[in-house]
Design an enzyme around this catalytic site. Sequence first.
Site, PDB file in Angstrom:
ATOM      1  N   ASP A  12       5.812  -2.143   3.899  1.00 43.21           N
ATOM      2  CA  ASP A  12       6.417  -3.366   3.387  1.00 43.21           C
ATOM      3  C   ASP A  12       7.660  -2.978   2.594  1.00 43.21           C
ATOM      4  OD1 ASP A  12       4.407  -5.223   4.310  1.00 43.21           O
ATOM      5  OD2 ASP A  12       3.091  -4.374   2.776  1.00 43.21           O
ATOM      6  N   TYR A  49     -12.450  -7.861   3.687  1.00 43.09           N
ATOM      7  CA  TYR A  49     -11.037  -7.538   3.420  1.00 43.09           C
ATOM      8  C   TYR A  49     -10.170  -8.462   4.260  1.00 43.09           C
ATOM      9  CZ  TYR A  49      -6.949  -4.540   2.477  1.00 43.09           C
ATOM     10  OH  TYR A  49      -5.730  -4.052   2.059  1.00 43.09           O
ATOM     11  N   ASP A  51       1.642   0.186   8.360  1.00 40.70           N
ATOM     12  CA  ASP A  51       3.028  -0.277   8.309  1.00 40.70           C
ATOM     13  C   ASP A  51       3.569  -0.126   6.886  1.00 40.70           C
ATOM     14  OD1 ASP A  51       1.709  -2.244   6.979  1.00 40.70           O
ATOM     15  OD2 ASP A  51       2.400  -3.899   8.227  1.00 40.70           O
ATOM     16  N   SER A  83       0.818  -1.214   0.000  1.00 43.03           N
ATOM     17  CA  SER A  83       0.000   0.000   0.000  1.00 43.03           C
ATOM     18  C   SER A  83       0.854   1.267   0.000  1.00 43.03           C
ATOM     19  CB  SER A  83      -0.946   0.003   1.207  1.00 43.03           C
ATOM     20  OG  SER A  83      -0.214  -0.003   2.420  1.00 43.03           O
ATOM     21  N   ASP A 101       8.097  -4.235   7.808  1.00 40.60           N
ATOM     22  CA  ASP A 101       8.447  -5.627   7.513  1.00 40.60           C
ATOM     23  C   ASP A 101       9.479  -5.608   6.383  1.00 40.60           C
ATOM     24  OD1 ASP A 101       6.546  -6.329   9.346  1.00 40.60           O
ATOM     25  OD2 ASP A 101       5.106  -7.099   7.893  1.00 40.60           O
ATOM     26  N   LYS A 117     -10.963   0.017  -0.877  1.00 42.71           N
ATOM     27  CA  LYS A 117     -10.379  -0.669   0.287  1.00 42.71           C
ATOM     28  C   LYS A 117     -11.153  -0.325   1.560  1.00 42.71           C
ATOM     29  CE  LYS A 117      -5.964  -1.140   0.866  1.00 42.71           C
ATOM     30  NZ  LYS A 117      -4.512  -0.931   0.950  1.00 42.71           N
TER      31      LYS A 117
END
Length: 639
Positions: A116, A238, A114, A103, A168, A229
Amino acid sequence: MMPFAISTQGPPQTPSPQKHYGLSSPISLAAPKETDCILTQKLIETLKPFGVFEEEEELQRRILILEKLNNLVKEWIREISESKNLPQPVIENVGGKIFTFGSYRLGVHTKGADIDALCVAPRHVDRSDFFTSFYDKLKLHEEVKDLRAVEEAFVPVIKLCFDGIEIDILFARLALQTIPEDLDLRDDSLLKNLDIRCIRSLNGCRVTDEILHLVPNIENFRLTLRAIKLWAKCHNIYSNILGFLGGVSWAMLVARTCQLYPNAVASTLVRKFFLVFSEWEWPNPVLLKEPEERNLNLPVWDPRVNPSDRYHLMPIITPAYPQQNSTYNVSVSTRMVMIEEFKQGLAITHEILLSKAEWSKLFEAPNFFQKYKHYIVLLASAPTEKQHLEWVGLVESKIRILVGSLEKNEFITLAHVNPQSFPAPKENPNKDEFCTMWVIGLVLKKPENSETLSIDLTYDIQSFTDTVYRQAINSKMFEMDIKIDAVYLRRKELHQLLPNQVLQKKKTHSTEGIRLTALNDSSLELSVDSDDSLSVPSPTSTVKTSPLTGSSQGKGSLVPVVMAASVTNIQATEVSMPQGNSSESSGGFLSESILQNTIQPAVSPPPRATVTRVVSSTRLVNHPLDLQETQQQKYLILS
């Protein structure tokens, strides 16, 4: 000086054709009207209170954190290069880089989301270096908190909190001596001679970048995706892990809509999204581009070659090689729920277009706990917070197995798991325990020529818990005090486990009756009706299982789960789950009123009935026995 040269000679120039996106021609090239732009601005204003837009200050903070992380990676790779005695010219230009995906890379992340990230390293840096020396380097950094490595995951990852932002980090080693700053990960040749873990790690970045290159207008795509979303989260659809769609799948559906309406603005694209996918002829796949074969011998989604791919119900294919189906978890029930939500979304956006409704109506959450009459509640508990976090993750990842098993029952039309989990009451208030629960709504089918429906779910639930416990044992996660419980409740009994603020959430628009009736033609009467017409009393029932034995955790033996329903208008259902020890209830975590209603067997079964015995002894009863006779049969099975 003019920005463009103008020719006054020769025949008039015809405008160059618009670039073609996707496999098929656009449905419409219409430019937006003034009303479309006004509706788009109203959509933006509606989205703002939901926190889907991040403030500029917070965005700059993320950029700064990623710069710091990128510098850490470069510094670490230089250190590794020196320790391996590489030539000085190579060390000076060795590079290394942090890429983002998901995202954040798509530009649709929300407040507090968060990030990625992917660490790309040259060929002389090993994965073991990433999980040792780089991990140690992060551990020494003062801004890094909550550092943990998950090296044995399907896609190995380091998780951390960097100055308050969760990140992450995956790892990929490329077959290159140095990593240039302008490296384009979409280059398929980079995949040559890579191990499968590196290919998996690269996949997120490659897919995200490909999506952004396949949409006609990135800003229109981003705004539309933010709206879709949010809508999917509000409507409890979702969750990739539970059989709905995850972020990348929603992004690909929105991207395909943008390809079909390349000049449309977000308000139009949201409406067309619902139009396209409420009418889509599944399981025809959604493709953003023609799949390409690169002769790298990597497995790709291809139902012509792979028989298992032919059973995918809602295939949405990633655009980067190797192409994969991002929705392999979708089941009959989850697809049914999503299609009905698409249809409802289309109806609401049509009302918005006609000025009969505001955008806020699209994001009103339907009350899941008024939608169905029958529910199964799964509870996962562990004695410590750390064990509970791992246990909940494992149980949640397997719930779709139970849903798939329930769907195969001839008298269950739909099993809808709510992706939102809830904290559950403790079994023993005086004991340290952490408990989470998930709720599955059931739609039952009316049997022919029968007034009573009896469904035995013992085998389904026991098979599910066996799978979870076996996985826990294999991954060395299992501890004696971790457990799973299953509880059947009717709609009016949900208050016994769920707080009133959840159950009494404002019921938005009265569409449940219409929506659910469409699920199975005329064989169901599924409108939201009263529970007062129950023809038989319904005890609350509980199954507690222990790993692979069929016995409860010190609370008696496993017994069959029986659902007995009066099918006059499908308004009464019973789940009889008698306990193995009449003096000791396994429903101790429930309220006192529940315990008083729990059925106790007339004949106590042996203390440790085996799974084999249960499976071979249970059966589906669909002839008109009264409830008492059904219960007696079930007791005798285990006596």
